[in-house]
Design an enzyme around this catalytic site. Structure first.
Site, short mmCIF file in Angstrom:
data_model
loop_
_atom_site.label_atom_id
_atom_site.label_comp_id
_atom_site.label_asym_id
_atom_site.label_seq_id
_atom_site.Cartn_x
_atom_site.Cartn_y
_atom_site.Cartn_z
N GLY A 188 0.69 -0.98 0.29
CA GLY A 188 0.13 0.08 0.11
C GLY A 188 0.35 1.69 -0.17
O GLY A 188 2.27 1.16 -0.58
N HIS A 196 4.61 2.05 -7.69
CA HIS A 196 3.80 1.19 -7.24
C HIS A 196 2.61 1.62 -9.15
O HIS A 196 2.52 0.34 -9.89
CB HIS A 196 2.80 1.32 -6.63
CG HIS A 196 3.66 1.15 -5.74
ND1 HIS A 196 3.67 2.41 -4.52
CD2 HIS A 196 3.85 -0.13 -4.52
CE1 HIS A 196 4.44 1.51 -3.43
NE2 HIS A 196 4.96 0.36 -3.81
N GLY A 207 9.32 -4.39 -8.65
CA GLY A 207 10.18 -3.10 -9.35
C GLY A 207 11.78 -3.62 -8.56
O GLY A 207 11.89 -4.32 -7.82
N VAL A 232 11.33 3.95 -10.15
CA VAL A 232 10.90 5.14 -11.10
C VAL A 232 11.18 6.50 -10.41
O VAL A 232 11.41 6.14 -8.36
CB VAL A 232 9.01 5.58 -10.56
CG1 VAL A 232 8.67 6.61 -11.63
CG2 VAL A 232 8.74 4.46 -12.10
N SER A 237 9.92 6.50 -2.91
CA SER A 237 9.48 5.21 -1.89
C SER A 237 8.55 5.57 -0.84
O SER A 237 8.49 6.24 -0.20
CB SER A 237 10.52 4.91 -1.02
OG SER A 237 10.32 4.09 0.26
N SER A 238 7.63 4.58 -0.19
CA SER A 238 6.59 4.95 0.63
C SER A 238 7.06 5.86 1.95
O SER A 238 6.95 6.06 2.75
CB SER A 238 6.00 3.68 0.98
OG SER A 238 4.84 2.86 -0.10
#
Ligand code: PAF
Length: 285
Positions: A31, A37, A147, A176, A185-186
Protein backbone atom coordinates in the site's frame (compact mmCIF):
# COMPACT_ATOMS: atom_id res chain seq x y z
CA UNK A 1 -13.08 -2.96 -9.55
CA UNK A 2 -13.71 -5.26 -6.63
CA UNK A 3 -12.01 -5.22 -3.21
CA UNK A 4 -11.47 -8.71 -1.85
CA UNK A 5 -10.60 -9.47 1.78
CA UNK A 6 -10.67 -13.27 1.86
CA UNK A 7 -8.10 -15.73 0.56
CA UNK A 8 -10.82 -18.07 -0.80
CA UNK A 9 -12.53 -15.24 -2.68
CA UNK A 10 -9.22 -14.04 -4.19
CA UNK A 11 -8.42 -17.57 -5.34
CA UNK A 12 -11.91 -17.99 -6.86
CA UNK A 13 -11.63 -14.59 -8.63
CA UNK A 14 -8.33 -15.57 -10.29
CA UNK A 15 -9.54 -19.08 -11.18
CA UNK A 16 -12.61 -17.60 -12.88
CA UNK A 17 -10.41 -15.20 -14.88
CA UNK A 18 -8.15 -18.05 -16.08
CA UNK A 19 -11.14 -20.34 -16.80
CA UNK A 20 -12.35 -17.74 -19.29
CA UNK A 21 -8.94 -17.86 -21.00
CA UNK A 22 -7.63 -14.71 -19.36
CA UNK A 23 -4.10 -14.11 -18.07
CA UNK A 24 -3.63 -12.79 -14.54
CA UNK A 25 -1.09 -10.17 -13.44
CA UNK A 26 -0.27 -9.77 -9.75
CA UNK A 27 1.20 -6.56 -8.33
CA UNK A 28 2.19 -7.26 -4.71
CA UNK A 29 2.37 -4.12 -2.55
CA UNK A 30 2.21 -2.95 1.04
CA UNK A 31 0.00 0.00 0.00
CA UNK A 32 0.85 3.72 0.30
CA UNK A 33 0.94 3.57 -3.48
CA UNK A 34 3.14 6.00 -5.40
CA UNK A 35 4.14 6.45 -9.04
CA UNK A 36 6.59 3.53 -8.74
CA UNK A 37 3.77 1.13 -7.85
CA UNK A 38 1.61 2.66 -10.57
CA UNK A 39 4.29 1.88 -13.17
CA UNK A 40 4.08 -1.81 -12.14
CA UNK A 41 0.31 -1.65 -12.28
CA UNK A 42 0.27 -0.06 -15.74
CA UNK A 43 2.67 -2.69 -17.06
CA UNK A 44 0.52 -5.49 -15.65
CA UNK A 45 -2.67 -3.97 -17.09
CA UNK A 46 -0.96 -3.70 -20.51
CA UNK A 47 0.31 -7.31 -20.42
CA UNK A 48 -2.57 -9.21 -18.80
CA UNK A 49 -6.34 -9.58 -19.09
CA UNK A 50 -6.87 -9.19 -15.37
CA UNK A 51 -4.67 -7.38 -12.82
CA UNK A 52 -4.88 -8.00 -9.08
CA UNK A 53 -3.08 -5.60 -6.72
CA UNK A 54 -2.40 -7.04 -3.28
CA UNK A 55 -2.20 -4.55 -0.43
CA UNK A 56 -0.90 -6.10 2.77
CA UNK A 57 1.57 -4.71 5.29
CA UNK A 58 3.29 -8.01 6.02
CA UNK A 59 4.35 -8.20 9.68
CA UNK A 60 6.68 -11.13 8.96
CA UNK A 61 9.14 -8.95 7.06
CA UNK A 62 9.57 -6.35 9.81
CA UNK A 63 12.11 -6.88 12.58
CA UNK A 64 11.92 -5.64 16.17
CA UNK A 65 12.32 -1.85 16.26
CA UNK A 66 11.44 -1.43 12.56
CA UNK A 67 8.53 0.65 11.27
CA UNK A 68 5.63 -1.87 11.19
CA UNK A 69 3.28 0.37 13.20
CA UNK A 70 4.37 3.61 11.51
CA UNK A 71 4.20 2.20 7.96
CA UNK A 72 1.79 4.47 6.00
CA UNK A 73 -1.66 2.96 5.39
CA UNK A 74 -4.62 4.28 3.37
CA UNK A 75 -6.74 1.62 1.70
CA UNK A 76 -9.42 3.88 0.22
CA UNK A 77 -6.90 6.18 -1.56
CA UNK A 78 -4.92 3.15 -2.74
CA UNK A 79 -8.04 1.41 -4.05
CA UNK A 80 -9.09 4.55 -5.95
CA UNK A 81 -5.67 4.67 -7.66
CA UNK A 82 -5.90 0.98 -8.58
CA UNK A 83 -9.37 1.46 -10.05
CA UNK A 84 -8.24 4.49 -12.07
CA UNK A 85 -5.33 2.48 -13.53
CA UNK A 86 -7.54 -0.42 -14.60
CA UNK A 87 -6.94 -3.06 -11.91
CA UNK A 88 -9.70 -5.66 -11.80
CA UNK A 89 -9.33 -6.36 -8.09
CA UNK A 90 -7.54 -5.29 -4.94
CA UNK A 91 -6.75 -8.11 -2.53
CA UNK A 92 -6.45 -6.52 0.92
CA UNK A 93 -6.59 -9.23 3.58
CA UNK A 94 -6.27 -8.69 7.32
CA UNK A 95 -3.31 -10.20 9.17
CA UNK A 96 -5.69 -12.81 10.70
CA UNK A 97 -6.91 -13.78 7.22
CA UNK A 98 -3.38 -14.18 5.82
CA UNK A 99 -1.94 -15.82 8.92
CA UNK A 100 -4.75 -17.55 10.87
CA UNK A 101 -1.94 -19.04 12.96
CA UNK A 102 1.50 -17.41 13.25
CA UNK A 103 3.55 -19.07 10.45
CA UNK A 104 6.40 -21.30 11.55
CA UNK A 105 7.74 -21.55 7.99
CA UNK A 106 10.82 -19.49 7.23
CA UNK A 107 12.90 -19.30 4.07
CA UNK A 108 16.65 -19.14 3.67
CA UNK A 109 18.00 -18.02 0.30
CA UNK A 110 21.59 -18.99 1.01
CA UNK A 111 24.13 -16.45 -0.15
CA UNK A 112 21.36 -14.28 -1.61
CA UNK A 113 19.91 -13.53 1.81
CA UNK A 114 23.15 -13.57 3.84
CA UNK A 115 24.40 -10.21 2.53
CA UNK A 116 23.31 -6.55 2.22
CA UNK A 117 19.72 -6.17 3.53
CA UNK A 118 19.70 -9.77 4.73
CA UNK A 119 22.76 -9.16 6.93
CA UNK A 120 21.15 -6.13 8.58
CA UNK A 121 17.48 -7.11 8.67
CA UNK A 122 17.29 -10.82 9.52
CA UNK A 123 13.45 -11.03 9.28
CA UNK A 124 13.11 -9.20 5.99
CA UNK A 125 13.89 -11.60 3.14
CA UNK A 126 12.43 -14.69 4.80
CA UNK A 127 9.27 -12.69 5.55
CA UNK A 128 9.09 -11.45 1.96
CA UNK A 129 9.63 -15.00 0.68
CA UNK A 130 6.83 -16.44 2.81
CA UNK A 131 4.29 -13.76 1.93
CA UNK A 132 5.14 -13.76 -1.79
CA UNK A 133 4.97 -17.59 -1.91
CA UNK A 134 1.59 -17.33 -0.21
CA UNK A 135 0.34 -14.67 -2.63
CA UNK A 136 1.48 -16.80 -5.58
CA UNK A 137 -0.34 -19.79 -4.03
CA UNK A 138 -3.55 -17.77 -3.62
CA UNK A 139 -3.47 -16.11 -7.05
CA UNK A 140 -2.18 -19.15 -8.99
CA UNK A 141 -0.57 -19.02 -12.43
CA UNK A 142 0.27 -15.40 -13.15
CA UNK A 143 2.87 -12.81 -14.00
CA UNK A 144 4.17 -11.09 -10.85
CA UNK A 145 5.47 -7.52 -11.07
CA UNK A 146 8.25 -6.29 -8.74
CA UNK A 147 10.28 -3.07 -8.72
CA UNK A 148 14.04 -3.09 -9.29
CA UNK A 149 14.28 -0.55 -6.45
CA UNK A 150 14.32 -3.51 -4.04
CA UNK A 151 16.96 -5.35 -6.06
CA UNK A 152 17.79 -8.02 -3.48
CA UNK A 153 14.08 -8.72 -2.93
CA UNK A 154 13.65 -9.14 -6.69
CA UNK A 155 16.64 -11.52 -6.84
CA UNK A 156 15.17 -13.60 -3.99
CA UNK A 157 11.68 -13.71 -5.56
CA UNK A 158 13.16 -14.84 -8.89
CA UNK A 159 14.95 -17.72 -7.13
CA UNK A 160 11.85 -18.59 -5.10
CA UNK A 161 9.82 -18.97 -8.31
CA UNK A 162 12.58 -20.91 -10.11
CA UNK A 163 13.61 -23.18 -7.21
CA UNK A 164 10.01 -24.17 -6.40
CA UNK A 165 8.82 -24.33 -10.07
CA UNK A 166 6.01 -21.92 -9.26
CA UNK A 167 3.72 -21.24 -12.24
CA UNK A 168 4.73 -17.62 -12.21
CA UNK A 169 6.71 -15.33 -14.49
CA UNK A 170 8.55 -12.79 -12.34
CA UNK A 171 8.79 -9.43 -14.11
CA UNK A 172 11.29 -6.82 -12.83
CA UNK A 173 10.39 -3.18 -13.57
CA UNK A 174 12.71 -0.15 -13.62
CA UNK A 175 12.92 2.17 -10.61
CA UNK A 176 10.88 5.36 -10.91
CA UNK A 177 12.74 8.48 -9.73
CA UNK A 178 11.98 12.08 -8.80
CA UNK A 179 13.49 14.69 -11.12
CA UNK A 180 16.53 15.00 -8.78
CA UNK A 181 17.19 11.25 -8.85
CA UNK A 182 15.61 10.16 -5.55
CA UNK A 183 14.05 6.71 -6.00
CA UNK A 184 10.35 6.70 -5.11
CA UNK A 185 9.58 4.84 -1.89
CA UNK A 186 6.70 4.86 0.57
CA UNK A 187 9.33 5.48 3.25
CA UNK A 188 10.29 8.85 1.67
CA UNK A 189 7.25 10.12 3.60
CA UNK A 190 9.42 9.90 6.75
CA UNK A 191 11.87 12.56 5.42
CA UNK A 192 11.72 16.09 6.86
CA UNK A 193 12.23 18.77 4.19
CA UNK A 194 15.99 19.31 4.78
CA UNK A 195 16.47 15.54 4.66
CA UNK A 196 14.44 15.30 1.48
CA UNK A 197 16.79 17.90 -0.06
CA UNK A 198 19.79 15.76 0.92
CA UNK A 199 18.29 12.42 -0.20
CA UNK A 200 19.45 12.46 -3.87
CA UNK A 201 23.01 11.89 -2.56
CA UNK A 202 22.34 8.15 -2.82
CA UNK A 203 21.64 8.45 -6.54
CA UNK A 204 24.67 10.71 -7.02
CA UNK A 205 26.88 8.16 -5.27
CA UNK A 206 25.56 5.32 -7.42
CA UNK A 207 25.95 7.39 -10.61
CA UNK A 208 29.54 8.21 -9.63
CA UNK A 209 30.25 4.49 -9.21
CA UNK A 210 28.70 3.67 -12.59
CA UNK A 211 30.80 6.42 -14.26
CA UNK A 212 33.97 4.99 -12.73
CA UNK A 213 33.16 1.57 -14.20
CA UNK A 214 32.27 3.11 -17.57
CA UNK A 215 35.62 4.94 -17.48
CA UNK A 216 37.42 1.59 -17.19
CA UNK A 217 37.73 0.93 -13.45
CA UNK A 218 37.63 -2.86 -12.84
CA UNK A 219 38.42 -3.02 -9.10
CA UNK A 220 35.41 -3.07 -6.80
CA UNK A 221 37.15 -1.34 -3.85
CA UNK A 222 38.02 1.68 -6.03
CA UNK A 223 34.41 1.99 -7.21
CA UNK A 224 33.16 1.59 -3.64
CA UNK A 225 35.55 4.27 -2.31
CA UNK A 226 34.33 6.67 -4.97
CA UNK A 227 30.73 6.08 -3.85
CA UNK A 228 31.64 6.37 -0.16
CA UNK A 229 33.37 9.72 -0.83
CA UNK A 230 30.18 11.18 -2.36
CA UNK A 231 28.09 9.92 0.58
CA UNK A 232 30.58 11.27 3.15
CA UNK A 233 30.24 14.77 1.67
CA UNK A 234 26.56 14.94 2.73
CA UNK A 235 26.58 15.92 6.44
CA UNK A 236 22.90 15.08 7.01
CA UNK A 237 23.40 11.45 6.03
CA UNK A 238 23.49 9.07 8.98
CA UNK A 239 25.37 5.77 9.07
CA UNK A 240 25.96 4.17 5.65
CA UNK A 241 25.16 0.44 5.83
CA UNK A 242 26.78 -0.37 2.51
CA UNK A 243 27.89 1.16 -0.78
CA UNK A 244 29.04 -1.71 -2.95
CA UNK A 245 29.19 -3.30 -6.39
CA UNK A 246 28.31 -7.00 -6.81
CA UNK A 247 27.24 -9.52 -9.42
CA UNK A 248 23.64 -8.59 -10.35
CA UNK A 249 22.21 -12.14 -10.09
CA UNK A 250 24.22 -13.80 -7.28
CA UNK A 251 25.03 -10.62 -5.28
CA UNK A 252 28.57 -12.00 -4.89
CA UNK A 253 31.69 -9.90 -5.22
CA UNK A 254 33.46 -9.97 -8.61
CA UNK A 255 37.17 -9.32 -8.91
CA UNK A 256 37.87 -7.95 -11.44
CA UNK A 257 34.48 -6.44 -12.25
CA UNK A 258 32.88 -8.21 -15.23
CA UNK A 259 29.42 -9.10 -16.56
CA UNK A 260 26.07 -7.82 -15.30
CA UNK A 261 26.76 -5.84 -12.12
CA UNK A 262 24.65 -3.99 -9.60
CA UNK A 263 25.75 -1.05 -7.47
CA UNK A 264 23.78 -0.83 -4.23
CA UNK A 265 23.58 1.71 -1.41
CA UNK A 266 21.77 1.78 1.95
CA UNK A 267 21.97 4.60 4.48
CA UNK A 268 20.02 6.23 7.27
CA UNK A 269 18.73 9.75 6.63
CA UNK A 270 16.82 11.22 9.59
CA UNK A 271 13.89 8.91 10.28
CA UNK A 272 14.18 6.98 7.02
CA UNK A 273 16.46 4.16 6.02
CA UNK A 274 16.93 4.59 2.27
CA UNK A 275 18.12 2.03 -0.28
CA UNK A 276 18.81 2.40 -3.99
CA UNK A 277 20.73 0.69 -6.80
CA UNK A 278 21.85 1.07 -10.41
CA UNK A 279 23.07 -1.39 -13.06
CA UNK A 280 26.43 -1.51 -14.85
CA UNK A 281 27.63 -3.92 -17.51
CA UNK A 282 31.27 -4.85 -18.21
CA UNK A 283 31.70 -6.99 -21.34
CA UNK A 284 34.16 -9.89 -20.89
CA UNK A 285 37.66 -8.97 -22.11
O1 PAF B 1 8.09 -4.58 -1.90
C1 PAF B 1 7.09 -4.68 -1.16
O2 PAF B 1 6.23 -3.79 -1.11
C2 PAF B 1 6.94 -5.90 -0.27
O3 PAF B 1 8.17 -6.34 0.20
C3 PAF B 1 6.16 -7.05 -0.95
C4 PAF B 1 6.87 -7.57 -2.18
C5 PAF B 1 4.77 -6.56 -1.33
C6 PAF B 1 6.00 -8.22 0.03
O4 PAF B 1 5.32 -7.82 1.18
Amino acid sequence: MTIIGEVAAARAFCETARAGGGSVGLVPTMGALHAGHLSLLRRSVAENDVTVVSIFVNPLQFGAGEDLEAYPRGLSDDAALCAAEGAAAVFAPTVAEMYPAPPVTSLDFGGLSAVLEGARRPAYLSGVGVVVAKLFAVVGACRGYFGEKDWQQLAVVRRLAADLSLPVEVVGCPTVREADGLALSSRNAYLASAERAAAPVLYRALSTGVKRIEAGERQAPAVESAMAEVLAAEPRLGPVDYACVVDAATLERREPLVGELRLLVAAQLGGARLIDNLPATVPPP
